[in-house]
Design a protein around this motif. Structure first.
Motif, PDB file in Angstrom:
ATOM      1  N   ALA A  14       1.820  10.646  71.602  1.00 15.33           N
ATOM      2  CA  ALA A  14       3.114  10.022  71.336  1.00 15.33           C
ATOM      3  C   ALA A  14       3.018   9.135  70.101  1.00 15.33           C
ATOM      4  O   ALA A  14       2.027   8.414  69.920  1.00 15.33           O
ATOM      5  N   GLY A  15       4.017   9.229  69.255  1.00 17.55           N
ATOM      6  CA  GLY A  15       4.029   8.495  68.001  1.00 17.55           C
ATOM      7  C   GLY A  15       3.467   9.276  66.836  1.00 17.55           C
ATOM      8  O   GLY A  15       3.600   8.858  65.683  1.00 17.55           O
ATOM      9  N   GLY A  16       2.848  10.402  67.132  1.00 22.93           N
ATOM     10  CA  GLY A  16       2.245  11.217  66.098  1.00 22.93           C
ATOM     11  C   GLY A  16       3.243  12.137  65.430  1.00 22.93           C
ATOM     12  O   GLY A  16       4.449  12.106  65.695  1.00 22.93           O
ATOM     13  N   SER A  17       2.707  12.985  64.537  1.00 20.92           N
ATOM     14  CA  SER A  17       3.538  13.881  63.751  1.00 20.92           C
ATOM     15  C   SER A  17       2.985  15.300  63.774  1.00 20.92           C
ATOM     16  O   SER A  17       1.776  15.504  63.961  1.00 20.92           O
ATOM     17  N   LEU A  18       3.862  16.241  63.594  1.00 20.23           N
ATOM     18  CA  LEU A  18       3.505  17.647  63.411  1.00 20.23           C
ATOM     19  C   LEU A  18       4.468  18.253  62.414  1.00 20.23           C
ATOM     20  O   LEU A  18       5.624  17.821  62.324  1.00 20.23           O
ATOM     21  N   ARG A  19       4.003  19.257  61.694  1.00  9.75           N
ATOM     22  CA  ARG A  19       4.902  20.021  60.841  1.00  9.75           C
ATOM     23  C   ARG A  19       4.846  21.477  61.262  1.00  9.75           C
ATOM     24  O   ARG A  19       3.778  22.100  61.205  1.00  9.75           O
ATOM     25  N   LEU A  20       5.971  21.975  61.675  1.00  4.25           N
ATOM     26  CA  LEU A  20       6.082  23.381  62.041  1.00  4.25           C
ATOM     27  C   LEU A  20       6.512  24.188  60.829  1.00  4.25           C
ATOM     28  O   LEU A  20       7.278  23.719  59.992  1.00  4.25           O
ATOM     29  N   SER A  21       6.025  25.408  60.768  1.00  2.00           N
ATOM     30  CA  SER A  21       6.415  26.344  59.716  1.00  2.00           C
ATOM     31  C   SER A  21       6.976  27.605  60.357  1.00  2.00           C
ATOM     32  O   SER A  21       6.570  27.991  61.458  1.00  2.00           O
ATOM     33  N   CYS A  22       7.873  28.241  59.652  1.00  3.79           N
ATOM     34  CA  CYS A  22       8.432  29.509  60.101  1.00  3.79           C
ATOM     35  C   CYS A  22       8.455  30.439  58.889  1.00  3.79           C
ATOM     36  O   CYS A  22       9.248  30.230  57.960  1.00  3.79           O
ATOM     37  N   ALA A  23       7.576  31.413  58.908  1.00  2.00           N
ATOM     38  CA  ALA A  23       7.495  32.371  57.821  1.00  2.00           C
ATOM     39  C   ALA A  23       8.366  33.575  58.141  1.00  2.00           C
ATOM     40  O   ALA A  23       8.199  34.213  59.186  1.00  2.00           O
ATOM     41  N   ALA A  24       9.282  33.871  57.245  1.00  2.81           N
ATOM     42  CA  ALA A  24      10.219  34.965  57.453  1.00  2.81           C
ATOM     43  C   ALA A  24       9.850  36.142  56.554  1.00  2.81           C
ATOM     44  O   ALA A  24       9.382  35.956  55.431  1.00  2.81           O
ATOM     45  N   SER A  25      10.061  37.328  57.066  1.00  2.00           N
ATOM     46  CA  SER A  25       9.772  38.523  56.281  1.00  2.00           C
ATOM     47  C   SER A  25      10.732  39.640  56.672  1.00  2.00           C
ATOM     48  O   SER A  25      11.383  39.583  57.703  1.00  2.00           O
ATOM     49  N   GLY A  26      10.815  40.637  55.830  1.00  7.28           N
ATOM     50  CA  GLY A  26      11.639  41.802  56.134  1.00  7.28           C
ATOM     51  C   GLY A  26      12.945  41.848  55.378  1.00  7.28           C
ATOM     52  O   GLY A  26      13.575  42.895  55.306  1.00  7.28           O
ATOM     53  N   ARG A  27      13.379  40.710  54.869  1.00  5.76           N
ATOM     54  CA  ARG A  27      14.583  40.661  54.040  1.00  5.76           C
ATOM     55  C   ARG A  27      14.610  39.319  53.329  1.00  5.76           C
ATOM     56  O   ARG A  27      13.767  38.456  53.581  1.00  5.76           O
TER      57      ARG A  27
END
Length: 118
Positions: A14-27
């Motif tokens: 709790a109090g921490g950080s994360l960075r999510l990524s979403c790589a898109a492909s196909g168009r």
């Protein structure tokens, strides 16, 4: 074949950080509205944040000031920076893409687990 692949989830205190990524492909996704949603056990899927092709953003009230959505069209990638995480942020996070700014989300990723410990 259109694919959205999330990454960056994990276990954080709790109090921490994360960075999510979403790589898109196909168009090309530069004209798409991109969004993040989450689903916690026993709860309905919940909207987190969205970003329109022109850069406008919108957040769920509980995420405002803590989460930031961004995108890199050159990389066909959308991000979700999550700060000041709380145990109630624990969920599977999904990214989604629409064909254009004002159409429904038609593509979804498989999700990435975020667990926030107290």
């Amino acid at each position: 074949q259109v694919q959205l692949v999330e990454s960056g989830g994990g276990l954080v205190q709790a109090g921490g950080s994360l960075r999510l990524s979403c790589a898109a492909s196909g168009r090309t996704f530069s004209n798409s509205r991109m969004g993040w949603f989450r689903k916690a056990p026993g709860k309905e899927r919940e909207f987190v944040a969205a970003m329109w092709s022109g850069g406008n953003t919108f957040y769920a009230d509980s995420m405002k000031g803590r989460f930031t959505i961004s995108r890199d069209n050159a990389k066909n990638t959308v991000y979700l920076q999550m700060n000041s995480l709380k145990p109630e942020d624990t969920a599977v996070y999904y990214c989604a893409a629409s064909l254009s700014d004002y159409t429904a989300y038609t593509n979804w990723g498989q999700g990435t687990q975020v667990t926030v410990s107290s």
